[in-house]
Scaffold this motif. Structure first.
Motif, PDB file in Angstrom:
ATOM      1  N   THR A 169      12.950 -12.715   1.460  1.00 34.93           N
ATOM      2  CA  THR A 169      12.753 -12.154  -0.039  1.00 34.93           C
ATOM      3  C   THR A 169      13.452 -10.934   0.036  1.00 34.93           C
ATOM      4  OG1 THR A 169      10.717 -13.193  -0.258  1.00 34.93           O
ATOM      5  CG2 THR A 169      11.297 -11.211  -1.484  1.00 34.93           C
ATOM      6  N   ALA A 170      13.391  -9.972   1.369  1.00 35.72           N
ATOM      7  CA  ALA A 170      14.150  -8.637   1.090  1.00 35.72           C
ATOM      8  C   ALA A 170      15.470  -8.962   1.146  1.00 35.72           C
ATOM      9  CB  ALA A 170      13.696  -7.967   2.387  1.00 35.72           C
ATOM     10  N   ASP A 171      16.115  -9.916   1.916  1.00 35.81           N
ATOM     11  CA  ASP A 171      17.485 -10.389   1.940  1.00 35.81           C
ATOM     12  C   ASP A 171      17.959 -10.701   0.575  1.00 35.81           C
ATOM     13  OD1 ASP A 171      17.633  -9.769   4.684  1.00 35.81           O
ATOM     14  OD2 ASP A 171      17.888 -11.723   5.220  1.00 35.81           O
ATOM     15  N   ALA A 172      17.214 -11.464   0.088  1.00 29.66           N
ATOM     16  CA  ALA A 172      17.785 -12.020  -1.188  1.00 29.66           C
ATOM     17  C   ALA A 172      17.786 -10.911  -2.412  1.00 29.66           C
ATOM     18  CB  ALA A 172      16.868 -13.186  -1.775  1.00 29.66           C
ATOM     19  N   GLN A 173      16.706 -10.387  -2.016  1.00 31.29           N
ATOM     20  CA  GLN A 173      16.775  -8.884  -3.197  1.00 31.29           C
ATOM     21  C   GLN A 173      17.824  -8.026  -2.919  1.00 31.29           C
ATOM     22  OE1 GLN A 173      13.097  -6.795  -3.113  1.00 31.29           O
ATOM     23  NE2 GLN A 173      13.283  -5.966  -5.055  1.00 31.29           N
ATOM     24  N   ALA A 174      18.025  -7.656  -1.760  1.00 34.07           N
ATOM     25  CA  ALA A 174      19.152  -6.858  -1.244  1.00 34.07           C
ATOM     26  C   ALA A 174      20.539  -7.559  -1.612  1.00 34.07           C
ATOM     27  CB  ALA A 174      19.229  -6.861   0.302  1.00 34.07           C
ATOM     28  N   ASP A 175      20.812  -8.818  -1.529  1.00 32.73           N
ATOM     29  CA  ASP A 175      21.814  -9.354  -2.199  1.00 32.73           C
ATOM     30  C   ASP A 175      22.071  -9.292  -3.656  1.00 32.73           C
ATOM     31  OD1 ASP A 175      23.946 -11.285  -0.734  1.00 32.73           O
ATOM     32  OD2 ASP A 175      23.181 -12.507  -2.319  1.00 32.73           O
ATOM     33  N   GLY A 176      20.896  -9.453  -4.214  1.00 31.13           N
ATOM     34  CA  GLY A 176      20.997  -9.339  -5.798  1.00 31.13           C
ATOM     35  C   GLY A 176      21.431  -7.894  -6.000  1.00 31.13           C
TER      36      GLY A 176
ATOM     37  N   GLY B  45       0.766  -1.356  -0.220  1.00 31.53           N
ATOM     38  CA  GLY B  45      -0.145   0.115   0.136  1.00 31.53           C
ATOM     39  C   GLY B  45       0.697   1.177   0.074  1.00 31.53           C
ATOM     40  N   GLU B  46       2.108   1.136   0.463  1.00 30.65           N
ATOM     41  CA  GLU B  46       3.013   2.508   0.391  1.00 30.65           C
ATOM     42  C   GLU B  46       4.250   2.051   0.226  1.00 30.65           C
ATOM     43  OE1 GLU B  46       3.185   4.670   3.880  1.00 30.65           O
ATOM     44  OE2 GLU B  46       3.285   3.038   5.229  1.00 30.65           O
ATOM     45  N   ALA B  47       5.369   2.818  -0.201  1.00 28.83           N
ATOM     46  CA  ALA B  47       6.758   2.675  -0.131  1.00 28.83           C
ATOM     47  C   ALA B  47       7.376   3.574   0.579  1.00 28.83           C
ATOM     48  CB  ALA B  47       7.037   3.019  -1.671  1.00 28.83           C
ATOM     49  N   ARG B  48       7.843   3.013   1.555  1.00 28.18           N
ATOM     50  CA  ARG B  48       8.566   3.755   2.750  1.00 28.18           C
ATOM     51  C   ARG B  48      10.185   3.584   2.354  1.00 28.18           C
ATOM     52  NH1 ARG B  48       7.802   0.561   7.278  1.00 28.18           N
ATOM     53  NH2 ARG B  48       7.954   2.459   9.023  1.00 28.18           N
ATOM     54  N   PRO B  49      11.088   4.673   2.644  1.00 28.25           N
ATOM     55  CA  PRO B  49      12.590   4.729   2.399  1.00 28.25           C
ATOM     56  C   PRO B  49      12.946   3.539   3.289  1.00 28.25           C
ATOM     57  CG  PRO B  49      11.542   7.074   2.856  1.00 28.25           C
ATOM     58  CD  PRO B  49      10.300   6.008   2.761  1.00 28.25           C
ATOM     59  N   VAL B  50      12.663   3.331   4.320  1.00 29.06           N
ATOM     60  CA  VAL B  50      13.112   2.200   5.363  1.00 29.06           C
ATOM     61  C   VAL B  50      13.148   1.053   4.723  1.00 29.06           C
ATOM     62  CG1 VAL B  50      11.095   1.861   6.893  1.00 29.06           C
ATOM     63  CG2 VAL B  50      13.419   1.599   7.584  1.00 29.06           C
ATOM     64  N   ASP B  51      12.037   0.666   4.009  1.00 28.12           N
ATOM     65  CA  ASP B  51      11.756  -0.704   3.181  1.00 28.12           C
ATOM     66  C   ASP B  51      12.618  -0.805   2.172  1.00 28.12           C
ATOM     67  OD1 ASP B  51      10.046  -1.546   5.355  1.00 28.12           O
ATOM     68  OD2 ASP B  51       8.345  -0.627   4.416  1.00 28.12           O
ATOM     69  N   MET B  52      12.476   0.469   1.343  1.00 26.25           N
ATOM     70  CA  MET B  52      13.362   0.366   0.285  1.00 26.25           C
ATOM     71  C   MET B  52      14.806   0.300   0.324  1.00 26.25           C
ATOM     72  SD  MET B  52      11.710   3.716  -1.911  1.00 26.25           S
ATOM     73  CE  MET B  52      12.639   3.286  -3.222  1.00 26.25           C
ATOM     74  N   ALA B  53      15.313   0.956   1.500  1.00 23.17           N
ATOM     75  CA  ALA B  53      16.783   0.793   1.710  1.00 23.17           C
ATOM     76  C   ALA B  53      16.811  -0.584   2.036  1.00 23.17           C
ATOM     77  CB  ALA B  53      17.005   1.401   3.124  1.00 23.17           C
ATOM     78  N   GLU B  54      16.074  -1.344   2.849  1.00 22.13           N
ATOM     79  CA  GLU B  54      16.294  -2.888   3.226  1.00 22.13           C
ATOM     80  C   GLU B  54      16.258  -3.474   1.951  1.00 22.13           C
ATOM     81  OE1 GLU B  54      13.091  -4.729   5.225  1.00 22.13           O
ATOM     82  OE2 GLU B  54      14.413  -6.582   5.850  1.00 22.13           O
ATOM     83  N   ARG B  55      15.290  -3.551   1.080  1.00 28.69           N
ATOM     84  CA  ARG B  55      15.456  -4.088  -0.155  1.00 28.69           C
ATOM     85  C   ARG B  55      16.470  -3.840  -1.061  1.00 28.69           C
ATOM     86  NH1 ARG B  55      10.693  -7.299  -1.184  1.00 28.69           N
ATOM     87  NH2 ARG B  55       9.294  -7.145   0.371  1.00 28.69           N
ATOM     88  N   LEU B  56      17.116  -2.868  -1.261  1.00 25.13           N
ATOM     89  CA  LEU B  56      18.090  -2.426  -2.026  1.00 25.13           C
ATOM     90  C   LEU B  56      19.348  -2.760  -1.551  1.00 25.13           C
ATOM     91  CD1 LEU B  56      16.907   1.070  -3.084  1.00 25.13           C
ATOM     92  CD2 LEU B  56      17.110  -0.986  -4.596  1.00 25.13           C
ATOM     93  N   GLY B  57      19.282  -2.948  -0.050  1.00 27.47           N
ATOM     94  CA  GLY B  57      20.715  -3.383   0.615  1.00 27.47           C
ATOM     95  C   GLY B  57      21.586  -2.048   0.860  1.00 27.47           C
ATOM     96  N   VAL B  58      20.884  -0.771   0.916  1.00 23.66           N
ATOM     97  CA  VAL B  58      21.801   0.222   1.270  1.00 23.66           C
ATOM     98  C   VAL B  58      21.415   0.939   2.542  1.00 23.66           C
ATOM     99  CG1 VAL B  58      22.051   0.758  -1.177  1.00 23.66           C
ATOM    100  CG2 VAL B  58      20.229   1.938  -0.200  1.00 23.66           C
ATOM    101  N   LYS B  59      21.819   2.022   2.821  1.00 24.69           N
ATOM    102  CA  LYS B  59      21.188   2.722   4.030  1.00 24.69           C
ATOM    103  C   LYS B  59      20.451   4.009   3.735  1.00 24.69           C
ATOM    104  CE  LYS B  59      24.168   0.445   6.519  1.00 24.69           C
ATOM    105  NZ  LYS B  59      23.866  -0.355   7.548  1.00 24.69           N
ATOM    106  N   PRO B  60      19.559   4.203   4.627  1.00 23.60           N
ATOM    107  CA  PRO B  60      18.428   5.235   4.423  1.00 23.60           C
ATOM    108  C   PRO B  60      18.902   6.413   3.726  1.00 23.60           C
ATOM    109  CG  PRO B  60      17.818   4.117   6.191  1.00 23.60           C
ATOM    110  CD  PRO B  60      19.361   3.743   5.994  1.00 23.60           C
ATOM    111  N   PRO B  61      19.976   7.266   4.239  1.00 23.45           N
ATOM    112  CA  PRO B  61      20.355   8.300   3.574  1.00 23.45           C
ATOM    113  C   PRO B  61      20.772   8.202   2.143  1.00 23.45           C
ATOM    114  CG  PRO B  61      21.599   7.938   5.595  1.00 23.45           C
ATOM    115  CD  PRO B  61      20.927   6.790   5.244  1.00 23.45           C
ATOM    116  N   THR B  62      21.062   6.918   1.754  1.00 17.17           N
ATOM    117  CA  THR B  62      21.428   6.667   0.130  1.00 17.17           C
ATOM    118  C   THR B  62      19.893   6.847  -0.721  1.00 17.17           C
ATOM    119  OG1 THR B  62      23.289   5.469   0.639  1.00 17.17           O
ATOM    120  CG2 THR B  62      22.367   5.098  -1.447  1.00 17.17           C
ATOM    121  N   VAL B  63      18.858   6.341   0.165  1.00 17.74           N
ATOM    122  CA  VAL B  63      17.606   6.278  -0.615  1.00 17.74           C
ATOM    123  C   VAL B  63      17.059   7.708  -0.688  1.00 17.74           C
ATOM    124  CG1 VAL B  63      15.197   5.625  -0.228  1.00 17.74           C
ATOM    125  CG2 VAL B  63      17.139   4.055   0.304  1.00 17.74           C
ATOM    126  N   THR B  64      17.144   8.434   0.542  1.00 18.58           N
ATOM    127  CA  THR B  64      16.642   9.846   0.608  1.00 18.58           C
ATOM    128  C   THR B  64      17.301  10.639  -0.792  1.00 18.58           C
ATOM    129  OG1 THR B  64      16.327   9.954   3.005  1.00 18.58           O
ATOM    130  CG2 THR B  64      16.536  12.006   1.742  1.00 18.58           C
TER     131      THR B  64
END
Lengths: 157, 157
Positions: B22-29, A57-76
């Motif tokens: 899933t988030a881990d695997a994606q971050a890894d990717g 339902g929404e995209a939060r920076p903290v979740d994006m950071a986790e999925r991307l494997g980067v830190k939140p400031p990078t997402v911002t």
DNA sequence: TAGATATATTAGCCAGGGCTAACTTTACAA
DNA sequence: TTGTAAAGTTAGCCCTGGCTAATATATCTA
């Protein structure tokens, strides 16, 4: 690429010989790769934003950071760039939305991603590996190649 | 990647549910893609150096710049990095050589490049396009996927 | 061999995309 | 409602890999 810089009769301005044309084509190829790199961040981000909105339902920076494997400031920082580039619309501390352009890009990326993953899996590659490789490969697949993947998938459904 | 983040029974530390894995695997990717990017310059350069030495007997910065589609100072700077990283050996204003490590990397890259191009062409893609796409794709092809390409080529020789 | 031209390097700039540390805002719970 | 924890942002740093302008070295030719 060097071993037989002969065939493939293309147009080219013709200067001295085949050497120059080959060099031009190669330079062009590298330029394309560099250009693709500049879009990768944007593509990954809008794709992920679309995924998260659909899933939660929404995209939060903290979740994006986790999925991307980067830190939140990078997402911002990157979201600011995407906003600057007209792909994302948002207010500080508030939810993230895709613009029309962002939505279109996300849709195209997700389709392409699906195609690449399916294609790799059709070759017998495990899903996990296919997902990982697709993440890197997808940004460099031209329209021609994507179509060839689709044709292959149709033949091997 | 999102629409069905289910199957594929992998290992993972197991935390809460499938979401985390899933988030881990994606971050890894994504991390893998970023790591691949860091090697791209090195791979392109050593590959090109090997090509030029084979074709003309030496690799000159001016030729590398032309082939890569960049300006000579960029080549100089990147050659310094490769020297620092032990892939290239050279003296100022003098010829460029690959170290043992550089040679090995070049050999592997050239083989992989050939395989990717051949594979794309086997799918019916024009050589020119295959060459261009391969330039970007090759850096993101895992061992598993490369092997799958080779298998496909053997079946479709 | 000397001087012009081609090649290579250095210096210094820029943007991208990571990071940490410090700070602000929001959200939740007592 | 207030105060603390979580989330988000800002500031400031780093390295990569482009660039131009200026400089240094090599090479080629007259």
């Amino acid at each position: 690429m060097s071993e037989n810089a002969s065939d493939s009769p293309d147009l080219a301005p013709s200067d001295t010989a085949s050497d120059d044309r080959t060099a031009d084509a190669q330079a062009d190829g590298f330029a394309r790769v560099r250009a693709a790199h500049e879009n990768e961040m944007a593509e990954d981000y809008v794709e992920l934003i679309a995924e998260l909105i659909e899933a939660t339902g929404e995209a939060r920076p903290v979740d994006m950071a986790e999925r991307l494997g980067v830190k939140p400031p990078t997402v911002t920082k990157n979201l600011s760039r995407l906003t600057r580039d007209g792909l994302v619309k948002r207010e500080r501390y508030r939810s993230i939305f895709l613009t029309e352009e962002g939505e279109n890009l996300a849709r195209a990326c997700r389709e392409r991603h699906r195609t690449v993953v399916s294609f790799l899996m059709a070759l017998g590659i495990e899903e996990e590996v296919a997902q990982r490789d697709a993440e890197g490969i997808e940004h460099h697949v031209s329209g021609d190649t994507l179509r060839a993947f689709e044709v292959f998938l149709q033949k091997n459904s």
